[in-house]
Design an enzyme around this catalytic site. Structure first.
Site, PDB file in Angstrom:
ATOM      1  N   SER A 311      68.084  38.861  43.888  1.00  0.00           N
ATOM      2  CA  SER A 311      67.636  37.705  43.130  1.00  0.00           C
ATOM      3  C   SER A 311      68.321  37.680  41.762  1.00  0.00           C
ATOM      4  O   SER A 311      69.545  37.623  41.688  1.00  0.00           O
ATOM      5  CB  SER A 311      66.108  37.709  43.025  1.00  0.00           C
ATOM      6  OG  SER A 311      65.622  36.445  42.650  1.00  0.00           O
ATOM      7  N   ASP A 396      65.002  30.357  51.949  1.00  0.00           N
ATOM      8  CA  ASP A 396      64.760  30.735  50.554  1.00  0.00           C
ATOM      9  C   ASP A 396      64.575  29.473  49.714  1.00  0.00           C
ATOM     10  O   ASP A 396      65.501  28.671  49.554  1.00  0.00           O
ATOM     11  CB  ASP A 396      65.950  31.541  50.037  1.00  0.00           C
ATOM     12  CG  ASP A 396      65.659  32.234  48.722  1.00  0.00           C
ATOM     13  OD1 ASP A 396      64.901  31.675  47.905  1.00  0.00           O
ATOM     14  OD2 ASP A 396      66.205  33.325  48.500  1.00  0.00           O
ATOM     15  N   HIS A 425      62.285  34.119  50.253  1.00  0.00           N
ATOM     16  CA  HIS A 425      62.734  34.869  49.084  1.00  0.00           C
ATOM     17  C   HIS A 425      62.010  36.206  49.060  1.00  0.00           C
ATOM     18  O   HIS A 425      61.035  36.404  48.327  1.00  0.00           O
ATOM     19  CB  HIS A 425      62.469  34.074  47.808  1.00  0.00           C
ATOM     20  CG  HIS A 425      63.261  34.568  46.645  1.00  0.00           C
ATOM     21  ND1 HIS A 425      64.628  34.434  46.545  1.00  0.00           N
ATOM     22  CD2 HIS A 425      62.888  35.224  45.525  1.00  0.00           C
ATOM     23  CE1 HIS A 425      65.062  34.966  45.428  1.00  0.00           C
ATOM     24  NE2 HIS A 425      64.021  35.461  44.788  1.00  0.00           N
TER      25      HIS A 425
END
Length: 447
Positions: A311, A396, A425
């Site tokens: 991320s 995501d 995610h």
């Protein structure tokens, strides 16, 4: 409550035996607490796609298949919407399931993109949600962000200035959870960025005398430090988990909650109108200087430095690898901070979604466009010179695939990609296994 069908996932803290600290999500970008998938056995709403790998060519028709495995197979209509991710739906309506099944067809899409389908079903006062995202010629997606003419000069000067101050390293022993093989330290180090700045991290070093490869672990968004990766250190690797916010990593949870509510509140939005005051300038310089810290360790083998992040950490892994030539291999999971300006061109942009909502004034928007171009992962990805391993999921919603493919498609050297097509995610066990397995296969530790 919404119920989302997903695969089992684990957090970064699961990479250690017993974490010293675990990164806690506050913004929805990192590992989330599990959500209930069903109210009772069999109550599952599922959306999938006609192509098994969820990937389509330009112009190829797409079919979304919806199924309900709970009671009452013939139900009131499922509500659905389909369209480019983060954009207004191009097709929506209601679908009555027959024997718990139904399909929605859409015409082929003629531009590289991700087309997200979402289905919702209310049963006995509870709402179930299912998502499936079709990749349409994803590896042809190109960025919208423009590269500043002085991009390289800006970062070369900033890094040179950061190195004008010595590391001034301080190491404080921390608990090692009873490991007989690893020493664990809080490390404090300094660098220059319009004055002296400090960074901290958790360093895990094998106790056995020797020279070891190292893995630099970059953090996802949040306010609590990553835990030290003792397990990997026990296997013969130095691990250094960076904390990007300039505070010690050995405090209690209340300390970090105080940071979250005050100094670190919305940190990712600080200074977006000026390239020198943007929050991430200090972050990036501190991450680059972490390589100098690793190289200063007598236990380091002097050659094999690698990076890993997810991320925000995936973004920092790409950025740091592009700026620090001594990093030999790198991993990025669902990277954030990619192609920010996508929203200004009618498609999804990267986290933190700076342009997802209208900007107050045209001047502010133009200042942000100019500033953020120096920090967009796309422009760093073009400069990657070493092998990289990537992984993500098509579902995501936090770091949209449209945005990170815009960066991924710029990476020229040897690269590998592992896709969990249904992935949200999250950090999934398969991703941890494959990415760490790849790093370890590239550089074998000294036993």
């Amino acid at each position: 409550m919404k119920y989302i069908t997903s695969i089992l996932f684990i957090g970064l803290f699961a990479l250690t035996n017993k974490p010293l600290h675990a990164q806690i999500s506050t913004s929805g970008i990192d590992v989330k607490a599990p959500v209930a998938e069903q109210t009772k056995k069999g109550d599952t709403l599922l959306m999938t796609l006609s192509n098994e790998n969820w990937q389509y060519k330009l112009g190829e028709p797409i079919r979304y298949d919806i199924s309900w495995s709970g009671d009452a197979k013939d139900l009131a209509a499922v509500r659905y919407s389909i369209g480019p991710e983060k954009m207004k739906a191009v097709k929506s309506g209601e679908l009555v399931l027959k024997n718990g099944k139904g399909s929605i067809d859409i015409e082929g899409v003629n531009s590289p993109s991700f087309i997200r389908g979402e289905a919702k079903l209310a049963v006995n006062g509870k709402e179930y949600v299912a998502i499936a995202t079709a990749a349409v010629s994803a590896e042809a997606i190109q960025p919208t962000v423009k590269e500043p003419q002085d991009f390289d000069q800006f970062w070369a000067a900033a890094i040179k200035q950061s190195k004008s101050r010595g590391l001034e390293t301080k190491m404080t022993p921390m608990g090692n959870n009873g490991s007989t093989l690893v020493d664990v330290f809080q490390v404090e180090y300094s660098f220059e960025n319009d004055g002296a700045k400090k960074f901290y991290g958790v360093l895990c070093v094998p106790k056995k005398v020797g020279k070891y490869p190292a893995i630099l672990r970059l953090p996802g968004a949040g306010w609590v430090p990553l835990s030290g990766d003792i397990k990997t250190a026990e296997e013969g690797y130095i691990t250094f988990s960076v904390y990007i916010h300039g505070h010690p990593v050995n405090k209690d949870l209340a300390y970090y909650k105080g940071l979250q509510e005050n100094e670190l509140k919305d940190y990712q939005f600080k200074g977006t109108s000026d390239r020198d005051s943007f929050y991430y300038k200090n972050v990036i310089l501190g991450c680059v200087r972490a390589a100098d810290l690793i190289y200063s360790l007598p236990e380091f083998d002097g050659e094999n430095l690698m990076a890993w992040g997810s991320s925000q950490g995936g973004a920092l892994s790409i950025i740091t690898t592009s700026l620090e030539p001594r990093i030999k291999r790198s991993v990025a999971l669902c990277p954030a901070m990619c192609d920010y300006t996508g929203y200004l061109h009618g498609r999804a942009g990267g986290w933190p979604h700076y342009f997802a909502k209208p900007i107050e004034t045209e001047k502010q928007k133009q200042d942000m466009i100019k500033t953020l171009a120096y920090y967009d992962v796309v422009n760093f990805a073009k400069r990657i010179q070493v092998p990289m391993y990537f992984s993500w999921g098509f579902n995501d919603e936090t770091t949209p695939p449209t945005s990170f493919y815009a960066a991924y498609n710029q990476v020229k050297p040897t690269k590998q990609l592992f896709i969990i097509k249904e992935g949200f995610h999250r950090i999934y066990p398969q991703q941890v296994e494959k990415t760490y397995g790849w790093l370890k296969s590239q550089v074998k530790p000294i036993k």
